[in-house]
Design a protein around this motif. Structure first.
Motif, PDB file in Angstrom:
ATOM      1  N   THR A  51       0.845  -1.180   0.000  1.00 59.59           N
ATOM      2  CA  THR A  51       0.000   0.000   0.000  1.00 59.59           C
ATOM      3  C   THR A  51       0.885   1.236   0.000  1.00 59.59           C
ATOM      4  N   ILE A  52       0.584   2.189  -0.882  1.00 59.09           N
ATOM      5  CA  ILE A  52       1.363   3.422  -0.948  1.00 59.09           C
ATOM      6  C   ILE A  52       1.150   4.223   0.333  1.00 59.09           C
ATOM      7  N   SER A  53       2.235   4.595   0.968  1.00 55.14           N
ATOM      8  CA  SER A  53       2.158   5.374   2.207  1.00 55.14           C
ATOM      9  C   SER A  53       3.256   6.419   2.210  1.00 55.14           C
ATOM     10  N   GLY A  54       3.120   7.408   3.046  1.00 58.34           N
ATOM     11  CA  GLY A  54       4.161   8.419   3.187  1.00 58.34           C
ATOM     12  C   GLY A  54       4.070   9.517   2.159  1.00 58.34           C
ATOM     13  N   ALA A  55       4.057   9.152   0.878  1.00 55.64           N
ATOM     14  CA  ALA A  55       3.985  10.131  -0.209  1.00 55.64           C
ATOM     15  C   ALA A  55       3.434   9.459  -1.455  1.00 55.64           C
ATOM     16  N   ASP A  56       2.801  10.239  -2.325  1.00 50.29           N
ATOM     17  CA  ASP A  56       2.321   9.709  -3.600  1.00 50.29           C
ATOM     18  C   ASP A  56       3.501   9.140  -4.397  1.00 50.29           C
ATOM     19  N   ALA A  57       3.241   8.101  -5.221  1.00 47.70           N
ATOM     20  CA  ALA A  57       4.322   7.406  -5.931  1.00 47.70           C
ATOM     21  C   ALA A  57       4.115   7.478  -7.439  1.00 47.70           C
ATOM     22  N   THR A  58       5.197   7.717  -8.177  1.00 44.88           N
ATOM     23  CA  THR A  58       5.114   7.780  -9.641  1.00 44.88           C
ATOM     24  C   THR A  58       4.948   6.390 -10.257  1.00 44.88           C
ATOM     25  N   ILE A 191      -1.510   8.230  -1.963  1.00 44.81           N
ATOM     26  CA  ILE A 191      -1.388   7.465  -0.722  1.00 44.81           C
ATOM     27  C   ILE A 191      -2.663   6.642  -0.513  1.00 44.81           C
ATOM     28  N   GLY A 192      -2.497   5.395  -0.144  1.00 37.66           N
ATOM     29  CA  GLY A 192      -3.631   4.491   0.050  1.00 37.66           C
ATOM     30  C   GLY A 192      -3.869   3.563  -1.123  1.00 37.66           C
ATOM     31  N   SER A 193      -3.258   3.853  -2.290  1.00 33.86           N
ATOM     32  CA  SER A 193      -3.360   2.924  -3.425  1.00 33.86           C
ATOM     33  C   SER A 193      -2.735   1.586  -3.029  1.00 33.86           C
ATOM     34  N   ARG A 194      -3.329   0.499  -3.465  1.00 33.86           N
ATOM     35  CA  ARG A 194      -2.884  -0.826  -3.007  1.00 33.86           C
ATOM     36  C   ARG A 194      -2.771  -1.793  -4.168  1.00 33.86           C
ATOM     37  N   LEU A 195      -1.710  -2.580  -4.169  1.00 34.82           N
ATOM     38  CA  LEU A 195      -1.482  -3.603  -5.192  1.00 34.82           C
ATOM     39  C   LEU A 195      -1.219  -4.945  -4.523  1.00 34.82           C
TER      40      LEU A 195
END
Length: 202
Positions: A51-58, A191-195
């Protein structure tokens, strides 16, 4: 009636057609993997759940994937920080023009066909209009035989938008060892996107 003492019955005493209730068998901690027929269960192994956390990811990047999986399955729930972004998938860090794709996107009841070759990644969701305000859900199956080009079938959607895509990575010499999800332009996975990635060895 009288009960039979523990250890008094052996296999030879039980008729092959006996219908013994499962509840009568004391099987606690006694079943091992060899007791289960492999084809009786769906053998998907979770390889990654991030899960994306901390900062948005490219990008969302899965590297060092073990060899030997015939298929991969992924589930991606994401939100972009900007609108109108294509989502692409790239294998083994190959950014050459080695991807083809075709599919059908339905938005607001209007269908539009997509068909492109010679891409730097496989489009798995063509341009949308409200990714920055709506969660997107995507799931896909990836074919992973080293001697064949890799096929990807993806179904995704949000609200009244639905998309089915088929992508191809033309490589027919390598297994997939790295999977990267990218945006076509400046978008980021919020943030919060999950794979979740799973592998299967049928």
């Amino acid at each position: 009636s009288a009960k039979i003492a523990d250890g008094a019955i052996v296999n030879a005493d039980v008729n092959a057609s006996a219908a013994i209730a499962y509840s009568k068998l004391s099987l606690a901690a006694s079943i091992v993997s060899g007791d289960i027929v492999p084809t009786s269960v769906e053998r998907w192994t979770v390889l990654s759940d991030q899960t994306i956390s901390g900062a948005d990811a490219t990008t969302i990047d899965l590297s060092s994937i073990a060899a030997g999986y015939d298929f991969f399955k992924f589930i991606l729930q994401y939100q972009s920080d900007v609108n109108s972004q294509n989502i692409g998938i790239r294998f083994n860090n190959d950014s050459g023009l080695n991807y083809d794709e075709q599919g059908d996107k339905v938005a607001g009841g209007v269908s539009s066909l997509v068909n492109d070759t010679g891409l730097a990644y496989g489009f798995i969701y063509p341009v949308g209009s409200a990714e920055a305000s709506t969660q997107m859900l995507m799931q896909g199956i990836i074919h992973n035989l080293a001697t064949q080009r890799k096929n990807v079938i993806v179904h995704s959607g949000r609200g009244l938008s639905d998309c089915t895509m088929v992508c191809h990575w033309t490589n027919a010499t390598d297994e997939i060892s790295r999977i990267t999800f990218v945006f076509s332009s400046t978008g980021k996975f919020k943030i919060g996107s999950r794979l979740i990635l799973m592998g299967n060895t049928f």
